[in-house]
Design an enzyme around this catalytic site. Structure first.
Site, mmCIF file in Angstrom:
data_model
loop_
_atom_site.group_PDB
_atom_site.id
_atom_site.type_symbol
_atom_site.label_atom_id
_atom_site.label_comp_id
_atom_site.label_asym_id
_atom_site.label_seq_id
_atom_site.Cartn_x
_atom_site.Cartn_y
_atom_site.Cartn_z
ATOM 1 N N LEU A 33 0.842 -1.219 0.000
ATOM 2 C CA LEU A 33 0.000 0.000 0.000
ATOM 3 C C LEU A 33 0.870 1.260 0.000
ATOM 4 C CD1 LEU A 33 -2.961 -1.100 2.335
ATOM 5 C CD2 LEU A 33 -2.758 -1.281 -0.159
ATOM 6 N N ALA A 81 5.466 -3.700 -7.696
ATOM 7 C CA ALA A 81 6.625 -2.976 -8.227
ATOM 8 C C ALA A 81 6.409 -1.486 -8.034
ATOM 9 C CB ALA A 81 6.806 -3.266 -9.720
ATOM 10 N N THR A 132 7.582 -5.919 -18.136
ATOM 11 C CA THR A 132 7.244 -4.860 -19.092
ATOM 12 C C THR A 132 8.058 -4.976 -20.382
ATOM 13 O OG1 THR A 132 7.530 -2.474 -19.423
ATOM 14 C CG2 THR A 132 8.883 -3.457 -17.749
ATOM 15 N N ASP A 133 7.531 -4.384 -21.452
ATOM 16 C CA ASP A 133 8.294 -4.343 -22.712
ATOM 17 C C ASP A 133 9.446 -3.343 -22.628
ATOM 18 O OD1 ASP A 133 6.826 -1.961 -22.751
ATOM 19 O OD2 ASP A 133 6.023 -2.248 -24.779
ATOM 20 N N GLU A 134 9.439 -2.487 -21.576
ATOM 21 C CA GLU A 134 10.461 -1.427 -21.510
ATOM 22 C C GLU A 134 11.863 -1.993 -21.291
ATOM 23 O OE1 GLU A 134 9.336 2.128 -19.432
ATOM 24 O OE2 GLU A 134 7.213 1.706 -19.702
ATOM 25 N N TYR A 158 13.677 2.682 -13.913
ATOM 26 C CA TYR A 158 12.545 1.746 -13.825
ATOM 27 C C TYR A 158 12.806 0.501 -14.673
ATOM 28 C CZ TYR A 158 8.077 -0.358 -15.164
ATOM 29 O OH TYR A 158 7.085 -1.264 -15.449
ATOM 30 N N SER A 161 15.549 -1.710 -13.438
ATOM 31 C CA SER A 161 15.205 -2.504 -12.249
ATOM 32 C C SER A 161 14.290 -3.670 -12.622
ATOM 33 C CB SER A 161 14.562 -1.621 -11.169
ATOM 34 O OG SER A 161 13.296 -1.149 -11.584
ATOM 35 N N LYS A 162 13.398 -3.455 -13.586
ATOM 36 C CA LYS A 162 12.545 -4.561 -14.038
ATOM 37 C C LYS A 162 13.391 -5.597 -14.775
ATOM 38 C CE LYS A 162 8.615 -5.019 -13.800
ATOM 39 N NZ LYS A 162 7.753 -5.633 -12.729
ATOM 40 N N ASN A 188 -0.367 -0.429 -20.457
ATOM 41 C CA ASN A 188 -1.767 -0.725 -20.144
ATOM 42 C C ASN A 188 -2.543 0.566 -19.924
ATOM 43 O OD1 ASN A 188 -2.053 -3.828 -18.311
ATOM 44 N ND2 ASN A 188 -0.537 -3.302 -19.844
ATOM 45 N N ASP A 288 11.029 17.685 -22.300
ATOM 46 C CA ASP A 288 10.979 16.225 -22.455
ATOM 47 C C ASP A 288 11.489 15.502 -21.213
ATOM 48 O OD1 ASP A 288 10.442 13.877 -23.741
ATOM 49 O OD2 ASP A 288 11.843 14.196 -25.405
ATOM 50 N N ARG A 289 11.089 14.247 -21.089
ATOM 51 C CA ARG A 289 11.620 13.349 -20.053
ATOM 52 C C ARG A 289 13.064 13.002 -20.413
ATOM 53 N NH1 ARG A 289 8.360 7.800 -19.847
ATOM 54 N NH2 ARG A 289 7.055 8.863 -18.332
ATOM 55 N N HIS A 292 14.126 9.785 -22.742
ATOM 56 C CA HIS A 292 12.791 9.320 -23.153
ATOM 57 C C HIS A 292 12.859 8.319 -24.314
ATOM 58 C CE1 HIS A 292 8.420 10.892 -23.988
ATOM 59 N NE2 HIS A 292 8.469 9.598 -23.739
HETATM 60 P P1 NAD Z 1 1.009 0.220 -9.803
HETATM 61 O O1 NAD Z 1 2.114 1.166 -9.486
HETATM 62 O O2 NAD Z 1 -0.353 0.763 -10.119
HETATM 63 O O3 NAD Z 1 0.815 -0.801 -8.588
HETATM 64 C C1 NAD Z 1 1.888 -1.394 -7.929
HETATM 65 C C2 NAD Z 1 1.347 -2.027 -6.645
HETATM 66 O O4 NAD Z 1 2.456 -2.674 -5.973
HETATM 67 C C3 NAD Z 1 0.764 -1.018 -5.657
HETATM 68 O O5 NAD Z 1 -0.452 -1.510 -5.138
HETATM 69 C C4 NAD Z 1 1.829 -0.925 -4.562
HETATM 70 O O6 NAD Z 1 1.291 -0.617 -3.291
HETATM 71 C C5 NAD Z 1 2.423 -2.320 -4.604
HETATM 72 N N1 NAD Z 1 3.798 -2.374 -4.088
HETATM 73 C C6 NAD Z 1 4.819 -1.522 -4.383
HETATM 74 N N2 NAD Z 1 5.933 -1.896 -3.711
HETATM 75 C C7 NAD Z 1 5.601 -3.023 -3.008
HETATM 76 C C8 NAD Z 1 6.323 -3.886 -2.142
HETATM 77 N N3 NAD Z 1 7.615 -3.660 -1.869
HETATM 78 N N4 NAD Z 1 5.685 -4.948 -1.610
HETATM 79 C C9 NAD Z 1 4.368 -5.166 -1.859
HETATM 80 N N5 NAD Z 1 3.637 -4.376 -2.663
HETATM 81 C C10 NAD Z 1 4.246 -3.316 -3.240
HETATM 82 O O7 NAD Z 1 1.556 -0.670 -10.996
HETATM 83 P P2 NAD Z 1 0.771 -1.392 -12.187
HETATM 84 O O8 NAD Z 1 0.653 -0.453 -13.314
HETATM 85 O O9 NAD Z 1 -0.427 -2.052 -11.643
HETATM 86 O O10 NAD Z 1 1.847 -2.483 -12.603
HETATM 87 C C11 NAD Z 1 1.844 -3.787 -12.034
HETATM 88 C C12 NAD Z 1 2.986 -4.580 -12.613
HETATM 89 O O11 NAD Z 1 2.859 -4.638 -14.035
HETATM 90 C C13 NAD Z 1 4.363 -3.957 -12.345
HETATM 91 O O12 NAD Z 1 5.257 -4.985 -12.062
HETATM 92 C C14 NAD Z 1 4.715 -3.261 -13.644
HETATM 93 O O13 NAD Z 1 6.100 -3.217 -13.838
HETATM 94 C C15 NAD Z 1 4.050 -4.173 -14.646
HETATM 95 N N6 NAD Z 1 3.644 -3.549 -15.913
HETATM 96 C C16 NAD Z 1 2.893 -2.403 -15.913
HETATM 97 C C17 NAD Z 1 2.477 -1.853 -17.123
HETATM 98 C C18 NAD Z 1 1.620 -0.611 -17.178
HETATM 99 O O14 NAD Z 1 1.401 -0.068 -18.261
HETATM 100 N N7 NAD Z 1 1.099 -0.123 -16.066
HETATM 101 C C19 NAD Z 1 2.842 -2.461 -18.322
HETATM 102 C C20 NAD Z 1 3.601 -3.637 -18.288
HETATM 103 C C21 NAD Z 1 3.983 -4.168 -17.075
HETATM 104 P P1 TYD Z 2 3.683 6.748 -19.021
HETATM 105 O O1 TYD Z 2 2.201 6.619 -18.839
HETATM 106 O O2 TYD Z 2 4.484 7.379 -17.920
HETATM 107 O O3 TYD Z 2 4.235 5.301 -19.388
HETATM 108 P P2 TYD Z 2 5.726 4.842 -19.900
HETATM 109 O O4 TYD Z 2 6.682 5.955 -19.794
HETATM 110 O O5 TYD Z 2 6.017 3.743 -18.947
HETATM 111 O O6 TYD Z 2 5.522 4.398 -21.317
HETATM 112 O O7 TYD Z 2 3.945 7.591 -20.315
HETATM 113 C C1 TYD Z 2 3.486 7.179 -21.590
HETATM 114 C C2 TYD Z 2 4.028 8.134 -22.623
HETATM 115 O O8 TYD Z 2 3.443 9.418 -22.409
HETATM 116 C C3 TYD Z 2 5.515 8.323 -22.514
HETATM 117 O O9 TYD Z 2 6.058 8.447 -23.839
HETATM 118 C C4 TYD Z 2 5.671 9.640 -21.766
HETATM 119 C C5 TYD Z 2 4.443 10.416 -22.181
HETATM 120 N N1 TYD Z 2 3.917 11.366 -21.170
HETATM 121 C C6 TYD Z 2 3.671 12.707 -21.526
HETATM 122 O O10 TYD Z 2 3.896 13.117 -22.678
HETATM 123 N N2 TYD Z 2 3.172 13.555 -20.571
HETATM 124 C C7 TYD Z 2 2.922 13.146 -19.298
HETATM 125 O O11 TYD Z 2 2.503 13.983 -18.458
HETATM 126 C C8 TYD Z 2 3.147 11.767 -18.940
HETATM 127 C C9 TYD Z 2 2.883 11.264 -17.545
HETATM 128 C C10 TYD Z 2 3.644 10.909 -19.916
#
Ligand code: NAD
Ligand code: TYD
Length: 355
Positions: A33, A81, A132-134, A158, A161-162, A188, A288-289, A292
């Site tokens: 949490l 994560a 992740t694909d990253e 990020y 670490s993944k 997602n 920009d990030r 990026h």
């Molecule tokens: P999120 O940040 O919404 O949720 C992460 C959850 O993990 C949170 O509920 C947080 O409280 C919990 N958490 C964090 N550190 C923890 C710890 N040390 N022990 C226990 N719980 C912990 O992330 P998400 O978007 O739901 O992503 C879930 C997984 O999917 C991640 O591993 C992420 O790398 C992977 N993923 C996400 C996406 C995306 O687009 N969101 C895409 C591909 C893969």
């Molecule tokens: P994000 O949702 O952070 O996912 P990821 O970087 O893991 O792909 O960002 C998606 C894309 O959107 C990424 O190219 C960065 C861009 N972005 C913006 O342009 N503005 C924003 O405020 C955010 C959060 C992301």
């Protein structure tokens, strides 16, 4: 029963809700949490004995050992994560602790538990790691999409670490025989996503008449997958995936960020018109990030061929449902946008300015 970690986050919560709609198999949810974990996302399960939420860290070995020994899950699904690239740039430490060290501790305890199981349960056990694909790095405009054999080349704290966690998971299969499965999924979107990520941030800001911050030129490309399709892919991999294998999961839907934001604006114009004018007027280009990644794209043919999974939603259907969900759930959004969230907005956006 299954042990899900990070089940109060975006994808984990969607996964648990879908799982308990489909099956009667209980879920033990271990979640620290953090700011991203929100038990309210699972409020509809209140009073449902099939879901138990334990607040705790995947890196807490004593806790994990006790949970495994007490509940005897047939599988561990690791969603937990730190997941936001921008946060990893501002502060990588938590990413190393949870994504690398935490996954290592979880693997160690899963291995000890698995080794102590009777033969039949040992053979059936699975450790599924959600990645992740990253981890594959950035593609040029004409490069072929990532396959499961694309070399790892992570570029952000990020994704690094993944990648490290994926390597550990792989090593536990090769070295100890732990029956692991890894999924590498694209971006997602959908209900319950914390509004620090692109799509929910844009919906939230647009409905409040705030600037829509586009990093750089807005032409960075991501592949977008509706969250319930990702959850279905994870279920397919858990049920039928071959231990030791990795599966790329994607939506066959590459889009530049600017197109995503314009689509969100057009849907908001339709569903909640703003008397002040089209929502796209709020688009603002910002700094920009750093580092990026330009383009991600997923070749999801292996999971289709081997496990018969393909996305059910198109981007048009998925994004419409998503915008609708955020408009219909202002209470969830309001409560998530806590003090910590406002501090984050200042940290991330104050230094960017409008370009
Ligand atoms: P999120 O940040 O919404 O949720 C992460 C959850 O993990 C949170 O509920 C947080 O409280 C919990 N958490 C964090 N550190 C923890 C710890 N040390 N022990 C226990 N719980 C912990 O992330 P998400 O978007 O739901 O992503 C879930 C997984 O999917 C991640 O591993 C992420 O790398 C992977 N993923 C996400 C996406 C995306 O687009 N969101 C895409 C591909 C893969
Ligand atoms: P994000 O949702 O952070 O996912 P990821 O970087 O893991 O792909 O960002 C998606 C894309 O959107 C990424 O190219 C960065 C861009 N972005 C913006 O342009 N503005 C924003 O405020 C955010 C959060 C992301």
């Amino acid at each position: 029963m299954i042990l899900v970690t990070g089940g109060a986050g975006f994808i984990g919560a969607n996964f648990i809700l879908d799982w308990l709609r489909l099956f009667d198999e209980p879920v033990l949810n271990l979640d620290k949490l953090t700011y991203a974990g929100n038990p309210e996302s699972l409020a509809s399960l209140a009073g449902d004995a099939r879901h138990v939420l334990v607040q705790g860290d995947i890196g807490d070995r004593a806790l994990v050992a006790r949970l495994l020994a007490t509940h005897r899950p047939r599988a561990v699904l690791n969603f937990a994560a730190e997941s936001h690239v921008d946060r990893s740039i501002h502060g990588p430490e938590d990413f190393i602790q949870t994504n690398v060290v935490g996954t290592f501790h979880l693997l160690e305890e899963a291995r000890a538990y698995w080794q102590g199981l009777p033969a039949a349960e040992q053979a059936a056990f699975r450790f599924l790691h959600v990645s992740t694909d990253e981890v594959y790095g950035s593609l040029g405009p004409d490069d072929a999409p990532f396959t499961e054999t694309t070399p790892y080349a992570p570029n952000s704290p990020y994704s690094a670490s993944k990648a490290a966690s994926d390597h550990l998971v792989r090593a536990y299969h090769h070295t100890y025989g732990l029956p692991v499965l890894t999924t590498n999924c694209s971006n997602n979107y959908g209900p319950l996503q914390f509004p620090e990520k692109l799509i929910p941030l844009m919906i939230l800001n647009a409905t409040r008449g705030l600037p829509l911050p586009i990093y750089g030129d807005g032409m960075n490309v991501r592949d977008w997958l509706y969250v319930s399709d990702h959850c279905a892919a994870i279920r397919a991999v858990l049920a039928r995936g071959r231990p030791g294998e990795t599966y790329n999961v994607g939506g066959w839907n590459e889009m530049p960020n600017l197109d995503i934001v314009k689509t969100v604006c057009a849907l908001l114009d339709e569903m909640r018109p703003d008397p002040a004018g089209p929502h796209a007027r709020l688009i603002t280009y910002v700094k920009d990030r750093p580092g990026h990644d330009r383009r991600y794209a997923i070749d999801a043919r292996k999971i289709d061929r081997e496990l018969g999974w393909k996305p059910a939603e198109t981007f048009d259907t998925g994004i419409r449902k998503t915008v609708r969900w955020y408009l219909d759930n202002p209470g969830w959004v309001e409560r998530v946008a806590s003090g910590e969230y406002r501090t984050w907005l200042n940290t991330n956006y104050a230094g960017r300015g409008a370009q």
